[in-house]
Design a protein around this motif. Structure first.
Motif, short mmCIF file in Angstrom:
data_model
loop_
_atom_site.label_atom_id
_atom_site.label_comp_id
_atom_site.label_asym_id
_atom_site.label_seq_id
_atom_site.Cartn_x
_atom_site.Cartn_y
_atom_site.Cartn_z
N GLN A 1 6.57 0.40 -5.42
CA GLN A 1 7.46 1.16 -6.29
C GLN A 1 7.14 2.66 -6.24
OE1 GLN A 1 10.23 0.27 -8.32
NE2 GLN A 1 10.34 2.51 -8.33
N SER A 2 5.86 3.01 -6.20
CA SER A 2 5.48 4.42 -6.13
C SER A 2 5.96 5.06 -4.84
CB SER A 2 3.96 4.56 -6.25
OG SER A 2 3.56 5.90 -6.15
N THR A 3 5.91 4.31 -3.75
CA THR A 3 6.42 4.82 -2.48
C THR A 3 7.91 5.10 -2.57
OG1 THR A 3 4.77 3.45 -1.34
CG2 THR A 3 6.53 4.40 0.00
N LEU A 4 8.64 4.19 -3.20
CA LEU A 4 10.07 4.37 -3.36
C LEU A 4 10.37 5.64 -4.14
CD1 LEU A 4 12.95 3.19 -2.97
CD2 LEU A 4 12.65 2.04 -5.17
N GLN B 1 11.99 -13.61 0.61
CA GLN B 1 13.37 -13.26 0.94
C GLN B 1 13.43 -12.29 2.13
OE1 GLN B 1 14.80 -11.70 -2.76
NE2 GLN B 1 15.08 -13.72 -3.70
N LEU B 2 12.46 -11.38 2.19
CA LEU B 2 12.44 -10.39 3.27
C LEU B 2 11.88 -10.98 4.56
CD1 LEU B 2 11.05 -7.38 1.19
CD2 LEU B 2 13.41 -7.72 1.95
N ASN B 3 10.99 -11.96 4.43
CA ASN B 3 10.43 -12.69 5.57
C ASN B 3 9.80 -11.78 6.63
OD1 ASN B 3 9.93 -15.33 6.62
ND2 ASN B 3 11.44 -14.90 8.22
N PRO B 4 8.84 -10.93 6.24
CA PRO B 4 8.23 -10.04 7.23
C PRO B 4 7.31 -10.77 8.19
CG PRO B 4 7.07 -9.89 5.15
CD PRO B 4 8.27 -10.77 4.90
N ASP B 5 7.05 -10.16 9.33
CA ASP B 5 6.10 -10.70 10.29
C ASP B 5 4.66 -10.40 9.86
OD1 ASP B 5 8.12 -11.59 12.13
OD2 ASP B 5 8.42 -9.49 12.64
N VAL B 6 4.48 -9.29 9.13
CA VAL B 6 3.16 -8.88 8.64
C VAL B 6 3.36 -8.23 7.27
CG1 VAL B 6 1.12 -7.44 9.03
CG2 VAL B 6 2.34 -8.39 10.98
N VAL B 7 2.41 -8.48 6.36
CA VAL B 7 2.37 -7.75 5.09
C VAL B 7 1.10 -6.91 5.08
CG1 VAL B 7 2.34 -7.88 2.58
CG2 VAL B 7 3.59 -9.62 3.89
N VAL B 8 1.26 -5.62 4.82
CA VAL B 8 0.12 -4.70 4.74
C VAL B 8 -0.32 -4.61 3.29
CG1 VAL B 8 -0.67 -2.35 5.16
CG2 VAL B 8 0.94 -3.43 6.76
N GLN B 9 -1.57 -4.99 3.04
CA GLN B 9 -2.09 -5.08 1.68
C GLN B 9 -3.51 -4.53 1.65
OE1 GLN B 9 -2.12 -4.95 -1.46
NE2 GLN B 9 -1.29 -6.94 -2.13
N VAL C 1 0.84 -1.20 0.00
CA VAL C 1 0.00 0.00 0.00
C VAL C 1 0.88 1.25 0.00
CG1 VAL C 1 -1.77 1.25 1.28
CG2 VAL C 1 -1.81 -1.26 1.21
N MET C 2 0.63 2.17 -0.94
CA MET C 2 1.56 3.27 -1.18
C MET C 2 1.76 4.24 -0.02
SD MET C 2 0.90 4.15 -5.21
CE MET C 2 -0.84 4.47 -4.99
N PRO C 3 0.68 4.85 0.53
CA PRO C 3 0.95 5.86 1.56
C PRO C 3 1.21 5.30 2.95
CG PRO C 3 -1.40 5.73 1.14
CD PRO C 3 -0.74 4.77 0.18
N ALA C 4 1.05 3.98 3.12
CA ALA C 4 1.09 3.41 4.45
C ALA C 4 2.44 3.50 5.16
CB ALA C 4 0.64 1.94 4.39
N PRO D 1 2.06 20.20 -1.71
CA PRO D 1 3.29 19.86 -0.99
C PRO D 1 3.61 18.36 -0.97
CG PRO D 1 2.01 21.47 0.24
CD PRO D 1 1.12 20.96 -0.86
N LEU D 2 4.87 18.11 -0.73
CA LEU D 2 5.39 16.74 -0.57
C LEU D 2 6.20 16.69 0.70
CD1 LEU D 2 6.05 13.85 -1.45
CD2 LEU D 2 7.88 14.78 -2.89
N GLY D 3 5.63 16.12 1.74
CA GLY D 3 6.33 15.97 3.00
C GLY D 3 6.88 14.56 3.12
N ALA D 4 6.49 13.87 4.19
CA ALA D 4 6.88 12.46 4.29
C ALA D 4 6.23 11.68 3.16
CB ALA D 4 6.47 11.89 5.64
N TYR D 5 5.07 12.14 2.72
CA TYR D 5 4.41 11.61 1.52
C TYR D 5 3.64 12.75 0.89
CZ TYR D 5 2.40 8.12 -1.59
OH TYR D 5 2.07 7.41 -2.71
N ARG D 6 2.98 12.49 -0.22
CA ARG D 6 2.23 13.52 -0.92
C ARG D 6 1.04 13.95 -0.06
NH1 ARG D 6 3.48 9.15 -4.38
NH2 ARG D 6 4.90 9.70 -6.09
N TRP D 7 0.96 15.25 0.21
CA TRP D 7 -0.03 15.75 1.16
C TRP D 7 -1.47 15.59 0.68
CZ3 TRP D 7 1.44 21.04 3.82
CH2 TRP D 7 2.49 20.81 4.72
#
Length: 376
Positions: free
Chosen positions: A92-95, A130-138, A70-73, A302-308
């Protein structure tokens, strides 16, 4: 929001948490299964949450590694945690946003985080493994095609829904719960509520007809806008604007120049999801008689931590930015100090004056009408 600071950081990430370090050590000694890694990271503190699908997830303890399609999460999660340490995968958009905005400065690791999904949100299960997360946010409301591959691989999936202020607050609460910080989530939701009450009080005191306004996206020769079915249907009325696109029903939001001319918006706010600038709109001869163009009231969002422009931890700052441009007669020009305080409280980051300029897109907005209220 409480002014208590757990740490203050500028330009570097804090040390690994104990849970992250434990999980990393478990991987290096050759654990052969996800279950072994989970056991090694367990603190004995079981956490149970119900996501926005109504599905219950049980974790052995606070999540140490979280991946996001999820992009803005991620930026919201980082504000809840006041850290980037637990984030291992992103969209990718978050990156792209991280590499061009403040988030990458605050959390340098975010500029090179592994990508696990693109614009279709279909997860790359091989990379996730490969990353083996404890949770995936989707996304929890886009069908089983984006969740079942992850669940079949054995990963807990936190399903989210999107589009309302209530959804944003649910995200904050869920993120705080899966990392064992519910009190932090309550603090942040309370802040959002306080800011909602404040902006509503301000707008109620501003007489006169509401300025006609819109969000406009321009990519090449294609224009699109938002409809009241999305967050802007809440956000524009909240800040005292008449959203001219309230009749748009297209899923893509695509519109033609003639429609923009017919709406004759008094204020145009350009999307942060493309490279358009006010100069692009001013130079288009077709818009010469549009009120926003004639009055130089076209602004890059504006663009802060993410797009406002989308629901985020910085939405209260967006509300203030919008309202001050819609009603330039305000004399309490405190947005810069609000940005400074918010970045400290949300991210533990001392933002500089130059960085506030970057967030507010002073480079392309400087010459727009009434933007001098945001200059130092």
């Amino acid at each position: 929001m409480s002014r208590a600071r757990r740490f203050r950081r500028k330009g570097r990430a804090p040390a690994l948490t104990a849970l992250t370090l434990t999980a990393a050590l478990a991987l290096t000694v050759g654990c052969s299964s996800r279950e072994e890694v989970q056991d090694s990271a367990s603190t004995g503190e079981t956490i149970t949450v119900t996501d926005q699908r109504g599905k219950t997830l049980t974790l052995d303890g606070p999540a140490a590694k979280v991946a996001f399609t999820v992009m803005p999460a991620p930026s919201i999660f980082a504000a809840v945690d006041r850290s980037y340490d637990r984030i291992v995968g992103i969209n990718q958009s978050t990156l792209t946003a991280n590499q061009g905005g403040m988030f990458g400065k605050m959390f340098p690791a975010s500029k090179s985080t592994e990508v696990i999904a693109g614009s279709d949100f279909v997860p790359n299960v091989e990379t996730v493994t490969q990353l083996n997360p404890d949770v995936v946010v989707q996304w929890g409301d886009r069908g089983p095609g984006v969740t079942e591959p992850l669940e079949a691989a054995g990963y807990p999936v936190l399903g989210l829904e999107y589009g309302t202020q209530e959804d944003l607050e649910a995200w904050i609460t869920l993120f705080s719960e899966i990392i064992g910080k519910p009190e932090r989530g309550k603090e942040l939701v309370d802040w959002q509520h306080d800011e909602l009450a404040s902006i509503r009080k301000t707008v109620a005191s501003q007489p006169g007809p509401r300025p006609r306004a819109m969000i406009l996206s321009k990519t090449g020769d294609t224009f699109s806008t938002t409809s009241p079915d999305g967050y802007d249907g809440f956000q524009f009325p909240l800040v005292g604007a008449d959203l001219v696109s309230k009749g748009v029903s297209s899923d893509s939001g695509q519109i033609n120049p003639e429609q923009i001319i017919a709406w004759d918006p008094q204020v145009i706010m350009l999307s942060g999801f493309d490279k358009s600038t006010p100069a692009d709109i001013y130079s288009d001869a077709r818009f010469a008689n549009v009120a926003a163009v004639k009055e130089k009231r076209v602004y890059k969002t504006p663009l802060g931590a993410y797009r406002w422009q989308v629901p985020s931890m910085e939405s209260p700052l967006m509300w203030q930015w919008m309202n001050r441009l819609l009603y330039p007669g305000r004399t309490d020009n405190t947005l810069r100090s609000q940005v400074r305080s918010a970045f400290d409280d949300l991210y533990g980051y001392e933002i500089t004056e130059d960085e506030i300029d970057q967030v507010l897109r002073v480079d392309v907005n400087r010459d727009a009408a009434n933007y001098d209220q945001f200059l130092r």
